[in-house]
Design an enzyme around this catalytic site. Sequence first.
Site, PDB file in Angstrom:
ATOM      1  N   LYS A  13       0.827  -1.217   0.000  1.00  0.00           N
ATOM      2  CA  LYS A  13       0.000   0.000   0.000  1.00  0.00           C
ATOM      3  C   LYS A  13       0.859   1.264   0.000  1.00  0.00           C
ATOM      4  O   LYS A  13       0.573   2.211  -0.709  1.00  0.00           O
ATOM      5  CB  LYS A  13      -0.918   0.050   1.234  1.00  0.00           C
ATOM      6  CG  LYS A  13      -1.833  -1.137   1.397  1.00  0.00           C
ATOM      7  CD  LYS A  13      -2.779  -0.957   2.583  1.00  0.00           C
ATOM      8  CE  LYS A  13      -2.089  -0.802   3.928  1.00  0.00           C
ATOM      9  NZ  LYS A  13      -1.347  -1.998   4.388  1.00  0.00           N
ATOM     10  N   ARG A  88      -8.577   1.279  10.324  1.00  0.00           N
ATOM     11  CA  ARG A  88      -8.090  -0.053  10.657  1.00  0.00           C
ATOM     12  C   ARG A  88      -9.061  -0.831  11.516  1.00  0.00           C
ATOM     13  O   ARG A  88      -8.797  -1.983  11.853  1.00  0.00           O
ATOM     14  CB  ARG A  88      -6.786   0.076  11.410  1.00  0.00           C
ATOM     15  CG  ARG A  88      -5.638  -0.648  10.704  1.00  0.00           C
ATOM     16  CD  ARG A  88      -4.389  -0.273  11.409  1.00  0.00           C
ATOM     17  NE  ARG A  88      -3.247  -1.054  11.119  1.00  0.00           N
ATOM     18  CZ  ARG A  88      -2.220  -0.613  10.400  1.00  0.00           C
ATOM     19  NH1 ARG A  88      -2.261   0.548   9.814  1.00  0.00           N
ATOM     20  NH2 ARG A  88      -1.156  -1.372  10.276  1.00  0.00           N
ATOM     21  N   ARG A 127      11.691  -6.216   4.077  1.00  0.00           N
ATOM     22  CA  ARG A 127      11.604  -4.787   4.384  1.00  0.00           C
ATOM     23  C   ARG A 127      12.238  -4.499   5.751  1.00  0.00           C
ATOM     24  O   ARG A 127      12.882  -3.474   5.941  1.00  0.00           O
ATOM     25  CB  ARG A 127      10.138  -4.341   4.401  1.00  0.00           C
ATOM     26  CG  ARG A 127       9.969  -2.850   4.642  1.00  0.00           C
ATOM     27  CD  ARG A 127       8.517  -2.432   4.617  1.00  0.00           C
ATOM     28  NE  ARG A 127       7.761  -3.004   5.712  1.00  0.00           N
ATOM     29  CZ  ARG A 127       6.451  -2.869   5.872  1.00  0.00           C
ATOM     30  NH1 ARG A 127       5.755  -2.208   4.990  1.00  0.00           N
ATOM     31  NH2 ARG A 127       5.838  -3.409   6.904  1.00  0.00           N
ATOM     32  N   ARG A 133      12.853  -1.605  10.859  1.00  0.00           N
ATOM     33  CA  ARG A 133      11.691  -1.291  11.692  1.00  0.00           C
ATOM     34  C   ARG A 133      11.600  -2.232  12.875  1.00  0.00           C
ATOM     35  O   ARG A 133      11.636  -3.443  12.720  1.00  0.00           O
ATOM     36  CB  ARG A 133      10.413  -1.369  10.857  1.00  0.00           C
ATOM     37  CG  ARG A 133      10.231  -0.162   9.979  1.00  0.00           C
ATOM     38  CD  ARG A 133       9.002  -0.256   9.127  1.00  0.00           C
ATOM     39  NE  ARG A 133       7.813  -0.667   9.870  1.00  0.00           N
ATOM     40  CZ  ARG A 133       6.592  -0.556   9.382  1.00  0.00           C
ATOM     41  NH1 ARG A 133       6.399  -0.039   8.204  1.00  0.00           N
ATOM     42  NH2 ARG A 133       5.562  -0.978  10.089  1.00  0.00           N
ATOM     43  N   ARG A 144       0.455  -8.823  14.011  1.00  0.00           N
ATOM     44  CA  ARG A 144      -0.143  -7.769  13.177  1.00  0.00           C
ATOM     45  C   ARG A 144      -1.064  -8.364  12.112  1.00  0.00           C
ATOM     46  O   ARG A 144      -2.107  -7.795  11.793  1.00  0.00           O
ATOM     47  CB  ARG A 144       0.959  -6.908  12.551  1.00  0.00           C
ATOM     48  CG  ARG A 144       1.733  -6.103  13.596  1.00  0.00           C
ATOM     49  CD  ARG A 144       2.974  -5.465  13.018  1.00  0.00           C
ATOM     50  NE  ARG A 144       2.634  -4.362  12.139  1.00  0.00           N
ATOM     51  CZ  ARG A 144       3.261  -4.059  11.016  1.00  0.00           C
ATOM     52  NH1 ARG A 144       4.272  -4.777  10.608  1.00  0.00           N
ATOM     53  NH2 ARG A 144       2.886  -3.044  10.302  1.00  0.00           N
TER      54      ARG A 144
HETATM   55  P1  AMP Z   1       1.682   0.527   9.442  1.00  0.00           P
HETATM   56  O1  AMP Z   1       2.918   1.256   9.062  1.00  0.00           O
HETATM   57  O2  AMP Z   1       0.446   1.072   8.764  1.00  0.00           O
HETATM   58  O3  AMP Z   1       1.783  -0.961   9.288  1.00  0.00           O
HETATM   59  O4  AMP Z   1       1.456   0.808  10.997  1.00  0.00           O
HETATM   60  C1  AMP Z   1       2.397   0.418  11.968  1.00  0.00           C
HETATM   61  C2  AMP Z   1       1.722   0.326  13.343  1.00  0.00           C
HETATM   62  O5  AMP Z   1       1.191   1.604  13.702  1.00  0.00           O
HETATM   63  C3  AMP Z   1       0.542  -0.622  13.425  1.00  0.00           C
HETATM   64  O6  AMP Z   1       0.944  -1.960  13.658  1.00  0.00           O
HETATM   65  C4  AMP Z   1      -0.243  -0.044  14.596  1.00  0.00           C
HETATM   66  O7  AMP Z   1       0.358  -0.372  15.839  1.00  0.00           O
HETATM   67  C5  AMP Z   1      -0.056   1.440  14.389  1.00  0.00           C
HETATM   68  N1  AMP Z   1      -1.129   2.021  13.538  1.00  0.00           N
HETATM   69  C6  AMP Z   1      -0.989   2.543  12.285  1.00  0.00           C
HETATM   70  N2  AMP Z   1      -2.161   2.977  11.809  1.00  0.00           N
HETATM   71  C7  AMP Z   1      -3.075   2.726  12.777  1.00  0.00           C
HETATM   72  C8  AMP Z   1      -4.484   2.925  12.884  1.00  0.00           C
HETATM   73  N3  AMP Z   1      -5.192   3.482  11.890  1.00  0.00           N
HETATM   74  N4  AMP Z   1      -5.087   2.528  14.034  1.00  0.00           N
HETATM   75  C9  AMP Z   1      -4.394   1.979  15.045  1.00  0.00           C
HETATM   76  N5  AMP Z   1      -3.076   1.749  15.017  1.00  0.00           N
HETATM   77  C10 AMP Z   1      -2.417   2.114  13.887  1.00  0.00           C
END
Ligand code: AMP
Length: 188
Positions: A13, A88, A127, A133, A144
């Site tokens: 994405k 989410r 990644r 990360r 996740r």
């Molecule tokens: P991502 O980079 O989108 O995979 O996000 C990394 C982490 O940030 C996720 O595993 C969540 O812990 C947190 N996170 C990101 N976006 C959200 C969201 N919309 N709601 C809740 N937690 C989020």
Amino acid sequence: MNLILLGPPGAGKGTQAKRLEEALSIRQLSTGEMLREAVASGSELGREAKRIMDAGDLVPDSVMIRMISERVDQPDCRNGFILDGFPRTVAQAEALDAMLAEKGRAIDHVIEFQVDEDAMVARILKRRDEEGRSDDNEETLRKRLDVYRRQTAPIIPHYRGKGALKTVDGMASMDAVTAQLEAIVGAT
Ligand code: AMP
């Protein structure tokens, strides 16, 4: 134009959002990136978010909804935005619908990235090595994906019911996915 990109972690994405951002002159809003910036800044939100993110859990809906509501009002989102990582949960999706209606705006397309989970795990671990990360260790990753299945996937019928849902094959090559996305949004 306002878009939502939906799909599990590692579905591509973020990469595609960056390409659409350029092609359409609209802003990518990655809540994961916003949270990582908060973590890097050492703010109170950042400290709390780091603990939650490292555990593979979700930051509370109320925090995320406020973050996005403030962000879409910024001048750089006037042309539109691409939500990457938000909503989410069904609660976030419902709050987003209400918030945008209040602002006189709406989502044009919700695009789901369909992927094969095993292949995706391999992508994420790659990644992790490239970006370092801290939330990409294998245990957190499984958590996740589980959180995605349980809390985020239920958003899909929410948008399908509204007739707004489109899908792309997230396992296709990067350029092929971009072409599918451009066909959906009508970019040339
Ligand atoms: P991502 O980079 O989108 O995979 O996000 C990394 C982490 O940030 C996720 O595993 C969540 O812990 C947190 N996170 C990101 N976006 C959200 C969201 N919309 N709601 C809740 N937690 C989020």
